[in-house]
Write a protein that holds these residues in place. Sequence first.
Motif, PDB file in Angstrom:
ATOM      1  N   GLN A 110      21.126  42.505  76.546  1.00  0.00           N
ATOM      2  CA  GLN A 110      21.674  42.168  75.077  1.00  0.00           C
ATOM      3  C   GLN A 110      20.919  42.792  74.029  1.00  0.00           C
ATOM      4  N   ARG A 111      21.544  43.375  72.976  1.00  0.00           N
ATOM      5  CA  ARG A 111      21.016  43.932  72.015  1.00  0.00           C
ATOM      6  C   ARG A 111      20.956  43.054  70.640  1.00  0.00           C
ATOM      7  N   VAL A 112      19.640  42.668  70.346  1.00  0.00           N
ATOM      8  CA  VAL A 112      19.512  41.713  69.152  1.00  0.00           C
ATOM      9  C   VAL A 112      18.498  42.285  68.083  1.00  0.00           C
ATOM     10  N   LEU A 113      18.356  41.373  67.166  1.00  0.00           N
ATOM     11  CA  LEU A 113      17.252  41.720  66.143  1.00  0.00           C
ATOM     12  C   LEU A 113      16.134  40.633  66.392  1.00  0.00           C
ATOM     13  N   LEU A 114      14.848  41.182  66.137  1.00  0.00           N
ATOM     14  CA  LEU A 114      13.659  40.106  66.366  1.00  0.00           C
ATOM     15  C   LEU A 114      13.016  40.184  65.003  1.00  0.00           C
ATOM     16  N   LYS A 115      12.902  38.993  64.561  1.00  0.00           N
ATOM     17  CA  LYS A 115      12.347  38.712  63.108  1.00  0.00           C
ATOM     18  C   LYS A 115      10.976  37.858  63.395  1.00  0.00           C
ATOM     19  N   HIS A 116       9.880  38.622  62.878  1.00  0.00           N
ATOM     20  CA  HIS A 116       8.700  38.271  63.081  1.00  0.00           C
ATOM     21  C   HIS A 116       7.922  38.240  61.781  1.00  0.00           C
ATOM     22  N   THR A 117       7.596  37.064  61.190  1.00  0.00           N
ATOM     23  CA  THR A 117       7.257  37.150  59.688  1.00  0.00           C
ATOM     24  C   THR A 117       8.266  37.680  58.839  1.00  0.00           C
ATOM     25  N   THR A 118       7.705  38.705  58.283  1.00  0.00           N
ATOM     26  CA  THR A 118       8.611  39.389  57.142  1.00  0.00           C
ATOM     27  C   THR A 118       9.322  40.462  57.704  1.00  0.00           C
ATOM     28  N   ARG A 119       9.176  40.787  59.207  1.00  0.00           N
ATOM     29  CA  ARG A 119       9.385  41.983  59.784  1.00  0.00           C
ATOM     30  C   ARG A 119      10.622  41.959  60.626  1.00  0.00           C
ATOM     31  N   THR A 120      11.838  42.566  60.566  1.00  0.00           N
ATOM     32  CA  THR A 120      13.062  42.259  61.477  1.00  0.00           C
ATOM     33  C   THR A 120      13.164  43.905  62.080  1.00  0.00           C
ATOM     34  N   VAL A 121      13.203  43.773  63.453  1.00  0.00           N
ATOM     35  CA  VAL A 121      13.327  45.160  64.200  1.00  0.00           C
ATOM     36  C   VAL A 121      14.539  45.034  65.320  1.00  0.00           C
ATOM     37  N   LYS A 122      15.093  46.376  65.456  1.00  0.00           N
ATOM     38  CA  LYS A 122      16.155  46.146  66.606  1.00  0.00           C
ATOM     39  C   LYS A 122      15.360  45.710  68.036  1.00  0.00           C
ATOM     40  N   ALA A 123      16.070  45.259  69.018  1.00  0.00           N
ATOM     41  CA  ALA A 123      15.215  45.076  70.412  1.00  0.00           C
ATOM     42  C   ALA A 123      16.373  44.874  71.207  1.00  0.00           C
ATOM     43  N   ILE A 124      16.114  44.737  72.518  1.00  0.00           N
ATOM     44  CA  ILE A 124      16.990  44.679  73.610  1.00  0.00           C
ATOM     45  C   ILE A 124      16.391  43.467  74.617  1.00  0.00           C
ATOM     46  N   VAL A 125      17.101  42.694  75.312  1.00  0.00           N
ATOM     47  CA  VAL A 125      16.314  41.528  76.221  1.00  0.00           C
ATOM     48  C   VAL A 125      16.417  42.540  77.475  1.00  0.00           C
ATOM     49  N   LYS A 126      15.209  42.745  77.773  1.00  0.00           N
ATOM     50  CA  LYS A 126      15.069  43.805  79.044  1.00  0.00           C
ATOM     51  C   LYS A 126      15.119  42.647  80.387  1.00  0.00           C
ATOM     52  N   ASP A 127      14.648  41.503  80.213  1.00  0.00           N
ATOM     53  CA  ASP A 127      14.592  40.710  81.556  1.00  0.00           C
ATOM     54  C   ASP A 127      14.526  39.175  80.946  1.00  0.00           C
ATOM     55  N   ILE A 128      15.297  38.289  81.727  1.00  0.00           N
ATOM     56  CA  ILE A 128      15.124  36.782  81.850  1.00  0.00           C
ATOM     57  C   ILE A 128      14.658  36.462  83.059  1.00  0.00           C
ATOM     58  N   PRO A 129      13.302  36.462  83.188  1.00  0.00           N
ATOM     59  CA  PRO A 129      12.540  36.285  84.660  1.00  0.00           C
ATOM     60  C   PRO A 129      12.780  34.813  85.127  1.00  0.00           C
ATOM     61  N   SER A 130      13.060  33.803  84.379  1.00  0.00           N
ATOM     62  CA  SER A 130      13.052  32.418  84.611  1.00  0.00           C
ATOM     63  C   SER A 130      13.539  31.449  83.572  1.00  0.00           C
ATOM     64  N   ARG A 131      14.217  30.325  83.992  1.00  0.00           N
ATOM     65  CA  ARG A 131      14.465  29.275  83.345  1.00  0.00           C
ATOM     66  C   ARG A 131      13.779  27.878  83.964  1.00  0.00           C
ATOM     67  N   LEU A 132      13.316  27.161  82.894  1.00  0.00           N
ATOM     68  CA  LEU A 132      12.521  25.963  83.186  1.00  0.00           C
ATOM     69  C   LEU A 132      13.618  24.979  83.656  1.00  0.00           C
ATOM     70  N   THR A 133      13.145  24.305  84.722  1.00  0.00           N
ATOM     71  CA  THR A 133      13.965  23.143  85.306  1.00  0.00           C
ATOM     72  C   THR A 133      13.249  22.069  84.896  1.00  0.00           C
ATOM     73  N   LEU A 134      13.638  20.980  84.137  1.00  0.00           N
ATOM     74  CA  LEU A 134      12.781  19.825  83.670  1.00  0.00           C
ATOM     75  C   LEU A 134      12.632  18.900  84.834  1.00  0.00           C
ATOM     76  N   ASP A 135      13.369  18.717  85.488  1.00  0.00           N
ATOM     77  CA  ASP A 135      13.310  17.687  86.593  1.00  0.00           C
ATOM     78  C   ASP A 135      11.861  17.635  87.270  1.00  0.00           C
ATOM     79  N   ASP A 136      11.769  18.890  87.651  1.00  0.00           N
ATOM     80  CA  ASP A 136      10.484  18.858  88.543  1.00  0.00           C
ATOM     81  C   ASP A 136       9.583  20.025  87.780  1.00  0.00           C
ATOM     82  N   LEU A 137       9.846  20.392  86.625  1.00  0.00           N
ATOM     83  CA  LEU A 137       8.943  21.595  85.947  1.00  0.00           C
ATOM     84  C   LEU A 137       9.048  22.696  86.931  1.00  0.00           C
TER      85      LEU A 137
END
Length: 450
Positions: free
Chosen positions: A343-370
């Motif tokens: 997915q193509r997104v904008l990344l806003k860091h402090t006063t700077r906003t740049v174009k970006a792409i989500v390269k990978d989503i390695p993991s999602r946290l499972t709260l039951d057992d961490l």
Amino acid sequence: MTTPTQQAGLTSTTTLLRFATAGSVDDGKSTLVGRLLHDSKSVLTDQLEAVEHASRSRGQEAPDLALLTDGLRAEREQGITIDVAYRYFATPARRFILADTPGHVQYTRNMVTGASTAELAVVLVDARNGVVEQTRRHAAVAALLRVPHVVLAVNKMDLVEYAEPVFAAIAKEFTAYAASLGVPEITAIPISALAGDNVVEPSANMDWYGGPTVLEHLETVPVSHDLTACHARFPVQYVIRPQTAEHPDYRGYAGQIAAGAFRVGESVTVLPSGRTSTIAGIDALGVSVKEAWAPQSVTIRLADDIDVSRGDLLAPTDDAPAVTQDVEATVCHVADQPLSVGQRVLLKHTTRTVKAIVKDIPSRLTLDDLSQHPAPGQLVANDIGRVVVRTAEPLALDAYADSRRTGSFLLIDPADGTTLSAGMAGASFAEVAGAVRDEAPAADDAEWDF
């Protein structure tokens, strides 16, 4: 160095504490906040009259103190908290900014907003229900946001006959869980927000408890939000060139100092370009000063005529952050629409906003057992996960563990400006918590689109 507090003649008794409340549905967060405001004499007469009127219209004889924070009509009609409610009050010992956050699972993202600047989080637990999934979720968010102090308020003790074993069992379970997340300090307090037990005044019904009340703890807990001790960072917000007859060559860079202090004559580096110069002058409210510190808004003038624009970051030459286009971070997804790989997104860091792409989503946290659920493909609302983002332009990010101001960012939908995720750069959740058993797979080496 003289701080703004010292300049104003304030003492340590007027320090400011930012704190947030969190918990599951109907655990009594708004009632606790209302009780704090009411019993600390921080409620105006007209506010209390409005609450009494609203309570009578709902068939209640006693005023419902929860209405002091449930300000939206939809909240009052449903009897729940939907949005983050901010309130300001003070005691002779300290000033407070509190954020009452919602308890419903679909509003967990609101806690990220409320706790992002908090030095303390109050997590409520219903004594009848004990630690539930939403309790663990809020503890995980507090740990990820590096909230240094967590208070476990075991509420509704009046409904379990003020039984010490009930409180002890809940406190033991939560403390073990929060400690495994890396929360540095946990304080457990048995309370009844409705009756006022151990909120502002000590309870006569729990003589077995010898600790502080909630307000006593809030007034005495040590807080360290002195940004002047952090790495010096100055995000440029605006370039000032008045071109007047008095100042024909004036060029200043205006913004708010995010952390640390800057002094005239100091060598600084402009990031991401890497060019260096020396601070020739600092203007604060139209007056030249020798030094300035966070969170002052100032204009910095450099000795050299170099290219500096909005979004650039000034940092001491010997303490400049690394510049990267590969951002690895933990995010809390806050939008209703999912965040997906590619997915193509904008990344806003402090006063700077740049174009970006989500390269990978390695993991999602499972709260039951961490544990980490590997390669989920996408994150949905309220998910906490790891992401790898490639930016079109380089960014100067600190690790979130080093700076909550310059180590955080937002992922934004470029189509409509919707905030998608709140991100924390640097250490993975496994490193933050030290308790996650399953390591996320490493990102692949496929080529970036940029």
